[in-house]
Design an enzyme around this catalytic site. Structure first.
Site, mmCIF file in Angstrom:
data_model
loop_
_atom_site.group_PDB
_atom_site.id
_atom_site.type_symbol
_atom_site.label_atom_id
_atom_site.label_comp_id
_atom_site.label_asym_id
_atom_site.label_seq_id
_atom_site.Cartn_x
_atom_site.Cartn_y
_atom_site.Cartn_z
ATOM 1 C CB THR A 1 -15.655 -0.660 -13.010
ATOM 2 O OG1 THR A 1 -15.788 -1.711 -12.038
ATOM 3 C CG2 THR A 1 -17.021 -0.325 -13.566
ATOM 4 C CB SER A 2 -13.742 -5.861 -14.063
ATOM 5 O OG SER A 2 -13.618 -5.801 -12.661
ATOM 6 C CG ASN B 1 -13.998 -1.790 -19.685
ATOM 7 O OD1 ASN B 1 -12.948 -2.284 -20.102
ATOM 8 N ND2 ASN B 1 -14.422 -1.935 -18.444
ATOM 9 C CG HIS C 1 -14.130 -0.345 -2.755
ATOM 10 N ND1 HIS C 1 -13.969 -0.903 -4.003
ATOM 11 C CD2 HIS C 1 -15.290 -0.854 -2.270
ATOM 12 C CE1 HIS C 1 -14.979 -1.721 -4.270
ATOM 13 N NE2 HIS C 1 -15.807 -1.692 -3.239
ATOM 14 C CD GLN D 1 -16.106 -0.358 -8.459
ATOM 15 O OE1 GLN D 1 -16.042 -1.548 -8.165
ATOM 16 N NE2 GLN D 1 -16.209 0.043 -9.715
ATOM 17 C CG ASN D 2 -10.767 4.152 -8.910
ATOM 18 O OD1 ASN D 2 -11.033 2.955 -8.993
ATOM 19 N ND2 ASN D 2 -10.683 4.939 -9.961
ATOM 20 C CB VAL D 3 -8.264 3.483 -2.546
ATOM 21 C CG1 VAL D 3 -9.311 2.443 -2.160
ATOM 22 C CG2 VAL D 3 -7.104 2.802 -3.285
ATOM 23 C CE1 TYR E 1 -4.393 -1.040 -0.240
ATOM 24 C CE2 TYR E 1 -3.443 -2.942 0.874
ATOM 25 C CZ TYR E 1 -4.466 -2.364 0.146
ATOM 26 O OH TYR E 1 -5.568 -3.111 -0.206
HETATM 27 C C1 BJW Z 1 -10.153 0.828 -18.930
HETATM 28 C C2 BJW Z 1 -8.950 1.468 -19.182
HETATM 29 C C3 BJW Z 1 -9.052 2.709 -19.779
HETATM 30 C C4 BJW Z 1 -8.441 -0.362 -18.279
HETATM 31 N N1 BJW Z 1 -10.255 3.208 -20.057
HETATM 32 N N2 BJW Z 1 -11.332 1.328 -19.230
HETATM 33 C C5 BJW Z 1 -21.949 -11.386 -4.366
HETATM 34 C C6 BJW Z 1 -21.503 -12.429 -5.150
HETATM 35 C C7 BJW Z 1 -20.201 -12.957 -4.995
HETATM 36 C C8 BJW Z 1 -19.336 -12.437 -4.057
HETATM 37 C C9 BJW Z 1 -19.776 -11.397 -3.280
HETATM 38 C C10 BJW Z 1 -21.062 -10.885 -3.429
HETATM 39 N N3 BJW Z 1 -21.225 -9.855 -2.550
HETATM 40 C C11 BJW Z 1 -20.066 -9.710 -1.865
HETATM 41 C C12 BJW Z 1 -19.168 -10.636 -2.287
HETATM 42 C C13 BJW Z 1 -17.769 -10.810 -1.787
HETATM 43 C C14 BJW Z 1 -16.799 -9.788 -2.323
HETATM 44 C C15 BJW Z 1 -16.830 -9.838 -3.844
HETATM 45 O O1 BJW Z 1 -17.447 -9.029 -4.513
HETATM 46 N N4 BJW Z 1 -16.127 -10.779 -4.419
HETATM 47 C C16 BJW Z 1 -16.096 -10.947 -5.878
HETATM 48 C C17 BJW Z 1 -14.697 -10.580 -6.409
HETATM 49 C C18 BJW Z 1 -16.491 -12.343 -6.212
HETATM 50 N N5 BJW Z 1 -17.110 -8.447 -1.823
HETATM 51 C C19 BJW Z 1 -16.686 -8.040 -0.654
HETATM 52 O O2 BJW Z 1 -16.015 -8.745 0.084
HETATM 53 C C20 BJW Z 1 -17.069 -6.638 -0.230
HETATM 54 N N6 BJW Z 1 -17.580 -6.655 1.083
HETATM 55 C C21 BJW Z 1 -18.753 -7.249 1.381
HETATM 56 O O3 BJW Z 1 -19.452 -7.719 0.532
HETATM 57 O O4 BJW Z 1 -19.054 -7.226 2.689
HETATM 58 C C22 BJW Z 1 -20.236 -7.914 3.134
HETATM 59 C C23 BJW Z 1 -20.263 -7.943 4.623
HETATM 60 C C24 BJW Z 1 -21.495 -7.903 5.244
HETATM 61 C C25 BJW Z 1 -21.549 -7.929 6.623
HETATM 62 C C26 BJW Z 1 -20.392 -7.993 7.366
HETATM 63 C C27 BJW Z 1 -19.160 -8.019 6.745
HETATM 64 C C28 BJW Z 1 -19.099 -7.988 5.353
HETATM 65 C C29 BJW Z 1 -15.838 -5.737 -0.158
HETATM 66 C C30 BJW Z 1 -15.192 -5.524 -1.481
HETATM 67 C C31 BJW Z 1 -13.930 -4.681 -1.308
HETATM 68 C C32 BJW Z 1 -13.139 -4.569 -2.592
HETATM 69 N N7 BJW Z 1 -11.854 -4.057 -2.294
HETATM 70 C C33 BJW Z 1 -10.937 -3.811 -3.390
HETATM 71 C C34 BJW Z 1 -9.588 -3.383 -2.759
HETATM 72 C C35 BJW Z 1 -9.702 -1.978 -2.183
HETATM 73 C C36 BJW Z 1 -8.434 -1.515 -1.618
HETATM 74 C C37 BJW Z 1 -7.336 -1.447 -2.629
HETATM 75 O O5 BJW Z 1 -7.416 -0.617 -3.569
HETATM 76 O O6 BJW Z 1 -6.384 -2.201 -2.485
HETATM 77 O O7 BJW Z 1 -11.431 -2.755 -4.239
HETATM 78 S S1 BJW Z 1 -10.735 -5.167 -4.518
HETATM 79 C C38 BJW Z 1 -10.539 -4.182 -5.963
HETATM 80 O O8 BJW Z 1 -11.639 -4.438 -6.877
HETATM 81 C C39 BJW Z 1 -10.709 -2.715 -5.496
HETATM 82 C C40 BJW Z 1 -11.560 -2.139 -6.595
HETATM 83 O O9 BJW Z 1 -12.208 -0.978 -6.139
HETATM 84 C C41 BJW Z 1 -12.480 -3.268 -6.928
HETATM 85 C C42 BJW Z 1 -13.114 -3.169 -8.276
HETATM 86 O O10 BJW Z 1 -12.152 -3.268 -9.297
HETATM 87 P P1 BJW Z 1 -12.286 -2.347 -10.582
HETATM 88 O O11 BJW Z 1 -12.191 -0.928 -10.206
HETATM 89 O O12 BJW Z 1 -13.451 -2.756 -11.362
HETATM 90 O O13 BJW Z 1 -10.905 -2.701 -11.346
HETATM 91 P P2 BJW Z 1 -10.609 -3.902 -12.354
HETATM 92 O O14 BJW Z 1 -9.131 -3.989 -12.513
HETATM 93 O O15 BJW Z 1 -11.317 -5.113 -11.967
HETATM 94 O O16 BJW Z 1 -11.223 -3.400 -13.733
HETATM 95 C C43 BJW Z 1 -10.653 -2.321 -14.451
HETATM 96 C C44 BJW Z 1 -11.446 -2.187 -15.745
HETATM 97 O O17 BJW Z 1 -10.979 -1.034 -16.444
HETATM 98 C C45 BJW Z 1 -11.256 -3.382 -16.694
HETATM 99 O O18 BJW Z 1 -12.545 -3.812 -17.105
HETATM 100 C C46 BJW Z 1 -10.454 -2.821 -17.874
HETATM 101 O O19 BJW Z 1 -10.825 -3.406 -19.115
HETATM 102 C C47 BJW Z 1 -10.833 -1.359 -17.822
HETATM 103 N N8 BJW Z 1 -9.823 -0.436 -18.309
HETATM 104 N N9 BJW Z 1 -7.923 0.607 -18.755
HETATM 105 C C48 BJW Z 1 -11.385 2.435 -19.784
HETATM 106 N N10 BJW Z 1 -7.934 3.396 -20.098
#
Ligand code: BJW
Ligand code: ZN
Length: 258
Positions: free
Chosen positions: A199-200, A224, A123, A105-107, A71
């Site tokens: 976002t994915s 995207n 997030h 969703q970005n930090v 981090y």
């Molecule tokens: C471009 C480009 C350009 C590139 N122009 N485009 C339902 C079903 C299944 C699982 C779950 C569910 N509900 C909850 C879950 C569990 C879990 C989850 O979702 N898991 C899945 C992965 C399966 N979720 C959680 O655990 C969440 N918490 C929760 O549900 O709590 C419930 C609870 C209840 C009661 C008590 C306790 C708990 C928390 C999720 C936290 C996510 N954290 C992260 C890390 C944050 C810190 C850090 O930054 O390190 O967040 S993970 C990571 O993914 C980060 C992001 O914000 C997040 C999303 O990713 P993002 O932004 O979409 O990035 P990418 O890389 O995936 O995509 C980038 C996209 O850009 C791509 O598509 C490229 O093609 C595109 N791209 N260049 C346009 N120039």
């Protein structure tokens, strides 16, 4: 799926006539600023590191120096980065639509540095740290220049209870901030247009936001680099930094003021 031309024409018309817009961003919006995304195959963080090792409370408990080092490396990378044309266009959009809610969703803080106010961070933030034991906030020192790769670093200690300091981000298995999530869901329910940028859409509950908007009758446009396979939404395939300025200029003409 619609071609970019048809999709673009639709998106321009919807944007020009929209009253309540939600912009929902993910890591792709910051990619052109040099911040790696999470899941891109070649450059994403997850290509180098196993997220399960780094973005969970268990990971921090097991190896705090690995997680804190990663981090801090990201914070240093961010300090050297600048907002790109997509951040700038999103910041400009507020001057053209009656209501705009920006949810990220970005930090990182690149939306704010581009001029966006009241950004809903689902997030957390790389700039907020807190004690892993007592949850009190902890001020972070200015960050060092980035090394070529993340290296292990012992986290600082809390000055109240001597617990380890953790990043102020939302890890897998942790709850999202309640008020922010509620506001984002409400904005999605009320939107007439939702722009989902870089976002994915695989991480829940954030990924519900475009779904909710769509369920409530909003037009949904994905921007995207990868085609977004959806029967109900419109997809602009390409870089956010190219599509967004184009979209604003086409919808608002020279007054787009980018
Ligand atoms: C471009 C480009 C350009 C590139 N122009 N485009 C339902 C079903 C299944 C699982 C779950 C569910 N509900 C909850 C879950 C569990 C879990 C989850 O979702 N898991 C899945 C992965 C399966 N979720 C959680 O655990 C969440 N918490 C929760 O549900 O709590 C419930 C609870 C209840 C009661 C008590 C306790 C708990 C928390 C999720 C936290 C996510 N954290 C992260 C890390 C944050 C810190 C850090 O930054 O390190 O967040 S993970 C990571 O993914 C980060 C992001 O914000 C997040 C999303 O990713 P993002 O932004 O979409 O990035 P990418 O890389 O995936 O995509 C980038 C996209 O850009 C791509 O598509 C490229 O093609 C595109 N791209 N260049 C346009 N120039
Ligand atoms: Zn403490």
């Amino acid at each position: 799926m619609k071609t970019n031309e048809t999709a673009f024409a639709n998106a321009v018309e919807w944007l020009a006539n929209a009253r309540r817009v939600v912009v929902f961003t993910g890591a792709g919006v910051s990619a052109e600023s040099g911040i790696p995304t999470f899941r891109d195959q070649l450059s994403g963080f997850w290509a180098q590191f196993d997220p399960a090792q780094l973005a969970t409370p268990t990971a921090f408990r097991n190896d705090p120096a690995l997680v804190w080092g990663w981090y801090e490396w990201r914070r240093a990378l961010l300090a050297q980065a600048h907002p790109n044309a997509a951040h700038v266009a999103i910041a400009a959009l507020v001057r053209h639509v009656p209501e705009l809610v920006l949810v990220t969703q970005n930090v990182d803080d690149l939306h704010e540095r581009a001029g966006s106010k009241e950004v809903i961070h689902l997030h957390g933030s790389l700039h907020m740290a807190r004690c892993f034991a007592c949850a009190r906030p902890h001020a972070l020192p200015k960050c060092p220049s980035p090394e070529t790769s993340a290296s292990r670093l012992e986290p600082p200690r809390c000055c109240h209870c001597n617990g380890r300091v953790r990043p102020g981000v939302v890890w897998f298995g942790e709850e999202l901030p309640e008020a922010e999530l509620r506001s984002a869901f409400k904005a999605a329910r009320n939107a007439d247009l939702l722009l989902s940028i870089g976002t994915s859409g695989v991480v829940y509950p954030a990924a519900r936001i475009p779904e909710i908007a769509c369920e409530h009758g909003a037009h949904v446009v994905h921007v995207n680099t990868e085609p977004v396979d959806t029967a109900v939404a419109t997809s602009l395939t390409g870089r956010a930094g190219e599509w967004l300025p184009r979209l604003l200029r086409a919808a608002f003409g020279a007054s787009a003021d980018l």
